[in-house]
Design an enzyme around this catalytic site. Sequence first.
Site, PDB file in Angstrom:
ATOM      1  N   PHE A   1     113.739 -12.353   7.177  1.00  0.00           N
ATOM      2  CA  PHE A   1     113.874 -12.742   8.747  1.00  0.00           C
ATOM      3  C   PHE A   1     112.462 -13.312   9.146  1.00  0.00           C
ATOM      4  CE2 PHE A   1     115.818 -10.320  12.493  1.00  0.00           C
ATOM      5  CZ  PHE A   1     117.087 -10.049  12.070  1.00  0.00           C
TER       6      PHE A   1
ATOM      7  N   GLN B   1     109.748 -12.968  25.147  1.00  0.00           N
ATOM      8  CA  GLN B   1     110.452 -13.533  23.874  1.00  0.00           C
ATOM      9  C   GLN B   1     111.902 -14.118  24.442  1.00  0.00           C
ATOM     10  OE1 GLN B   1     111.532 -11.348  20.091  1.00  0.00           O
ATOM     11  NE2 GLN B   1     110.212 -12.705  19.476  1.00  0.00           N
TER      12      GLN B   1
ATOM     13  N   HIS C   1     114.955 -15.662  22.441  1.00  0.00           N
ATOM     14  CA  HIS C   1     115.411 -15.611  21.287  1.00  0.00           C
ATOM     15  C   HIS C   1     116.250 -16.746  21.091  1.00  0.00           C
ATOM     16  CE1 HIS C   1     117.843 -14.536  17.670  1.00  0.00           C
ATOM     17  NE2 HIS C   1     117.409 -13.420  17.450  1.00  0.00           N
TER      18      HIS C   1
ATOM     19  N   LEU D   1     123.557 -11.926  22.215  1.00  0.00           N
ATOM     20  CA  LEU D   1     122.738 -12.106  21.013  1.00  0.00           C
ATOM     21  C   LEU D   1     123.610 -12.798  19.733  1.00  0.00           C
ATOM     22  CD1 LEU D   1     119.858 -12.187  20.331  1.00  0.00           C
ATOM     23  CD2 LEU D   1     120.176 -10.312  18.780  1.00  0.00           C
TER      24      LEU D   1
ATOM     25  N   GLU E   1     119.458 -12.783  14.273  1.00  0.00           N
ATOM     26  CA  GLU E   1     118.610 -13.684  13.453  1.00  0.00           C
ATOM     27  C   GLU E   1     119.143 -13.383  11.943  1.00  0.00           C
ATOM     28  OE1 GLU E   1     114.403 -13.662  14.399  1.00  0.00           O
ATOM     29  OE2 GLU E   1     113.898 -13.971  12.458  1.00  0.00           O
TER      30      GLU E   1
ATOM     31  N   ARG F   1     110.172 -17.109  16.086  1.00  0.00           N
ATOM     32  CA  ARG F   1     111.417 -17.115  17.202  1.00  0.00           C
ATOM     33  C   ARG F   1     110.830 -17.921  18.210  1.00  0.00           C
ATOM     34  NH1 ARG F   1     113.404 -10.936  17.810  1.00  0.00           N
ATOM     35  NH2 ARG F   1     114.762 -11.321  15.978  1.00  0.00           N
TER      36      ARG F   1
ATOM     37  N   HIS G   1     115.076 -12.140  25.638  1.00  0.00           N
ATOM     38  CA  HIS G   1     115.752 -11.034  24.610  1.00  0.00           C
ATOM     39  C   HIS G   1     114.600  -9.935  24.643  1.00  0.00           C
ATOM     40  CE1 HIS G   1     117.280  -9.689  20.923  1.00  0.00           C
ATOM     41  NE2 HIS G   1     116.146  -9.789  20.220  1.00  0.00           N
TER      42      HIS G   1
ATOM     43  N   ARG H   1     106.672 -11.435  19.068  1.00  0.00           N
ATOM     44  CA  ARG H   1     107.250 -10.386  18.015  1.00  0.00           C
ATOM     45  C   ARG H   1     108.192 -10.945  17.033  1.00  0.00           C
ATOM     46  NH1 ARG H   1     111.856  -7.154  17.299  1.00  0.00           N
ATOM     47  NH2 ARG H   1     112.948  -8.160  19.161  1.00  0.00           N
TER      48      ARG H   1
HETATM   49  C1  LIG Z   1     121.122  -7.395  20.869  1.00  0.00           C
HETATM   50  C2  LIG Z   1     120.072  -7.125  20.463  1.00  0.00           C
HETATM   51  C3  LIG Z   1     119.879  -6.980  19.178  1.00  0.00           C
HETATM   52  C4  LIG Z   1     118.427  -6.544  18.595  1.00  0.00           C
HETATM   53  N1  LIG Z   1     118.151  -6.562  17.358  1.00  0.00           N
HETATM   54  C5  LIG Z   1     116.844  -5.874  16.731  1.00  0.00           C
HETATM   55  C6  LIG Z   1     116.851  -5.943  15.437  1.00  0.00           C
HETATM   56  O1  LIG Z   1     117.660  -6.180  14.653  1.00  0.00           O
HETATM   57  N2  LIG Z   1     115.723  -5.341  15.019  1.00  0.00           N
HETATM   58  C7  LIG Z   1     114.455  -5.188  15.899  1.00  0.00           C
HETATM   59  O2  LIG Z   1     113.461  -4.801  15.483  1.00  0.00           O
HETATM   60  N3  LIG Z   1     114.872  -5.099  17.387  1.00  0.00           N
HETATM   61  C8  LIG Z   1     116.009  -5.582  17.653  1.00  0.00           C
HETATM   62  N4  LIG Z   1     116.185  -5.920  19.098  1.00  0.00           N
HETATM   63  C9  LIG Z   1     115.186  -5.304  19.826  1.00  0.00           C
HETATM   64  C10 LIG Z   1     115.236  -3.934  19.976  1.00  0.00           C
HETATM   65  O3  LIG Z   1     116.715  -3.229  19.870  1.00  0.00           O
HETATM   66  C11 LIG Z   1     114.661  -3.217  21.381  1.00  0.00           C
HETATM   67  O4  LIG Z   1     113.489  -3.707  21.570  1.00  0.00           O
HETATM   68  C12 LIG Z   1     114.452  -1.700  21.120  1.00  0.00           C
HETATM   69  O5  LIG Z   1     115.721  -1.164  20.749  1.00  0.00           O
HETATM   70  C13 LIG Z   1     114.299  -1.051  22.436  1.00  0.00           C
HETATM   71  O6  LIG Z   1     114.065   0.567  22.181  1.00  0.00           O
HETATM   72  P1  LIG Z   1     113.388   1.450  23.268  1.00  0.00           P
HETATM   73  O7  LIG Z   1     113.502   2.772  22.619  1.00  0.00           O
HETATM   74  O8  LIG Z   1     112.109   0.813  23.517  1.00  0.00           O
HETATM   75  O9  LIG Z   1     114.266   1.243  24.496  1.00  0.00           O
HETATM   76  P2  LIG Z   1     116.002   1.281  24.544  1.00  0.00           P
HETATM   77  O10 LIG Z   1     116.587   1.469  23.428  1.00  0.00           O
HETATM   78  O11 LIG Z   1     116.450   0.357  25.419  1.00  0.00           O
HETATM   79  O12 LIG Z   1     116.145   2.677  25.455  1.00  0.00           O
HETATM   80  C14 LIG Z   1     115.597   2.583  26.901  1.00  0.00           C
HETATM   81  C15 LIG Z   1     116.205   4.056  27.491  1.00  0.00           C
HETATM   82  O13 LIG Z   1     115.513   4.449  28.859  1.00  0.00           O
HETATM   83  C16 LIG Z   1     116.617   4.554  29.444  1.00  0.00           C
HETATM   84  N5  LIG Z   1     115.953   4.140  31.127  1.00  0.00           N
HETATM   85  C17 LIG Z   1     115.514   3.125  31.694  1.00  0.00           C
HETATM   86  N6  LIG Z   1     115.187   3.146  32.446  1.00  0.00           N
HETATM   87  C18 LIG Z   1     115.217   4.383  33.016  1.00  0.00           C
HETATM   88  C19 LIG Z   1     114.834   4.918  34.261  1.00  0.00           C
HETATM   89  N7  LIG Z   1     114.421   4.453  35.372  1.00  0.00           N
HETATM   90  N8  LIG Z   1     115.381   6.339  34.320  1.00  0.00           N
HETATM   91  C20 LIG Z   1     115.854   7.014  33.186  1.00  0.00           C
HETATM   92  N9  LIG Z   1     116.257   6.553  31.906  1.00  0.00           N
HETATM   93  C21 LIG Z   1     115.871   5.137  32.139  1.00  0.00           C
HETATM   94  C22 LIG Z   1     117.648   3.782  29.195  1.00  0.00           C
HETATM   95  O14 LIG Z   1     118.997   4.493  29.718  1.00  0.00           O
HETATM   96  C23 LIG Z   1     117.767   3.958  27.666  1.00  0.00           C
HETATM   97  O15 LIG Z   1     118.222   5.430  27.379  1.00  0.00           O
HETATM   98  C24 LIG Z   1     117.581  -6.124  19.422  1.00  0.00           C
HETATM   99  C25 LIG Z   1     117.693  -6.281  20.748  1.00  0.00           C
HETATM  100  C26 LIG Z   1     118.823  -6.579  21.222  1.00  0.00           C
HETATM  101  C27 LIG Z   1     119.391  -6.865  22.873  1.00  0.00           C
END
Ligand SMILES: Cc1cc2nc3c(=O)[nH]c(=O)nc-3n(C[C@H](O)[C@H](O)[C@H](O)COP(=O)(O)OP(=O)(O)OC[C@H]3O[C@@H](n4cnc5c(N)ncnc54)[C@H](O)[C@@H]3O)c2cc1C
Length: 605
Positions: free
Chosen positions: A123, A236, A238, A252, A255, A316, A381, A416
């Site tokens: 990557f 970021q 993307h 998306l 990558e 990125r 992103h 990142r």
């Molecule tokens: C399409 C895409 C592909 C990606 N691919 C990669 C990859 O291959 N590798 C990598 O390292 N990263 C990748 N990323 C980035 C990565 O997926 C995210 O940064 C990561 O999943 C964030 O995880 P998190 O647990 O912080 O938040 P999330 O997984 O988004 O979880 C957030 C949670 O908070 C809850 N929530 C939000 N606000 C509230 C509220 N007010 N009250 C109650 N609940 C709430 C939501 O319902 C959800 O359950 C990608 C991102 C995207 C969008």
Amino acid sequence: MAGPATETHPYDVLVVGAGGAGLRAAIEARAAGASVGLVCKSLLGKAHTVMAEGGVAAALGNVAEADSWQVHFRDTMVGGKLLNEPRMAQLHAQEAPARVNELERWGAVFDRTRDGRILQRPFGGHSHPRLAHVGDRTGLEMIRTLQDQAVALGIDVYMECTITHLTTGLGKTTGAFGYWRTTGRPIVFPSKAVVLATGGIGKAYEITSNSWEYSGDGQALAYRAGAELIDMEFVQFHPTGMVWPPGVRGLLVTEAVRGEGGILRNSLGERFMWKYLPEDRRAEYAENDEEAASWVTALSEGRQTDARRPPELSTRDNVSRAIYTEVREGRGSPHGGVYLDISYLAADHVRRKLPSMYEQFKELADVDITKGPMEVGPTTHYVMGGIRVDAETGATTLPGLYAAGEVAGGMHGANRLGGNSLSDLLVFGARTGAGAASYAALLGEQPHVDPVQVQDAKRELDAPLERTAGEDPYAIQRDLQSTMQRLVGIFREDADLGDALAELAVLRSRAESICVAGGRAYNPGWNLIFELRNLLVISEAVTRSARLRTESRGAHSRLDFPASDDERWGTVNCVVAQGADGTMDVMTAPLPPMPDELRALLGEH
Ligand SMILES: Cc1cc2nc3c(=O)[nH]c(=O)nc-3n(C[C@H](O)[C@H](O)[C@H](O)COP(=O)(O)OP(=O)(O)OC[C@H]3O[C@@H](n4cnc5c(N)ncnc54)[C@H](O)[C@@H]3O)c2cc1C
């Protein structure tokens, strides 16, 4: 109009957010003996983490034996332009392999090397193939595995429940307040510790890979409760989102397409990334097309090679700026992007390695990526900035409040690297769950939730339903996204940022008189109001931080200050906090010092 009665559910640790970070924190807190409630805005399993495609970065050394935590640490720091919190980057690099292996023990089935170990793919910005993956559906496997663990541990889950306020008392967190999206009924969680794991802020922009859930809720909740945010200027973009058709603009394109050998070309057919490689890292990339091609061949045959990686695997921030510049200078594709081509590889190999991309383009754009190029362009992103946390425990600057995952700042500095988010969620999710549980155990008694704060929070829920005329929340959201996209995007300058602040002030005042039709049950307009309030806070934080940092670094590019200024900005973070009069203060704070043994790992950087 009297609303429905309030429910109350006390916990030792309340985790807000059920993505990778929230689930991992909840598992750790429960394993430490705490009672744990887990709240999410949508259904369990629908968090952003499930969308992650490319993989999870960990120096397992299964494909490149030379990989180690030290190299991963260096790549992460160099990618983040040395603005990362060094202890976080160290813990992340050291602990990611154990967290990925643990995931496998819990049932995650990763793609395999020929001798049966976890396969790792290259990557951007990573010196070695480092991303453990499941085709291009890694997040799905991760969330499924973590969910199974959480459910097996008997953690209480509150789905379709939005947290709108944190409650505080005596300078500490006392719990959280929110409502059921299904009925609108208010709900209070008196809690000794609260972990915010709510993800990012992408919905502040028009073009984004993020879903509706990314409205900066956790960042804004923490800010309003008195915690600090850092690095909010670093958003970021993307490089590769879909640009066509309009309905899926921003979606998306992983990558992993470039990781598997995808080539970027402009409308003249030029492989333009050769022009944009940063001089100080030029030696890490292939000399020419032939060397890049032999790297791709070795990769697809599963052999090690001395060939260096293709120019498309630059970081990125760099690839986004390159694409933006090609389009701005008139060498873009018909729909305002550039071409990304993987069709020169065998069709069955492409379909096996990138099944989601194959289906995504076939279904949505009627393009067969095994036969021709995709059109792609930058999309909002990820946010590197977030709530300021302690590296060891995830504690914020407000006692009792913790944060992990994309909502937290520090780990990724100014940019990142792909794959470093999923590993961040696992490493710091676990650490934060442990930190919150041990704080709760020391606190002993359940804190008292101030009934006046609950009354005020309930009044805020009621107000937009009681008005008979006022602003439409959707119109304000559209205008906000337009402001951020036009004025606080990939390239920024002082005049634009000043205009953005003026526009945001108008939007804030419009938001005070929002009115929505209908009742509380499943009312998307009413739900949006509370997200919009958060988007306004974090958009201001991004804009003020971007204006303060008068240099270009990582994802933050200033047209009026195009160079990095190490002397003035190389060792400071921008910090955002609520001022005494309720206005937003933005200041600088020195980065924690880097121990000599870590500095030595950076080589010449
Ligand atoms: C399409 C895409 C592909 C990606 N691919 C990669 C990859 O291959 N590798 C990598 O390292 N990263 C990748 N990323 C980035 C990565 O997926 C995210 O940064 C990561 O999943 C964030 O995880 P998190 O647990 O912080 O938040 P999330 O997984 O988004 O979880 C957030 C949670 O908070 C809850 N929530 C939000 N606000 C509230 C509220 N007010 N009250 C109650 N609940 C709430 C939501 O319902 C959800 O359950 C990608 C991102 C995207 C969008």
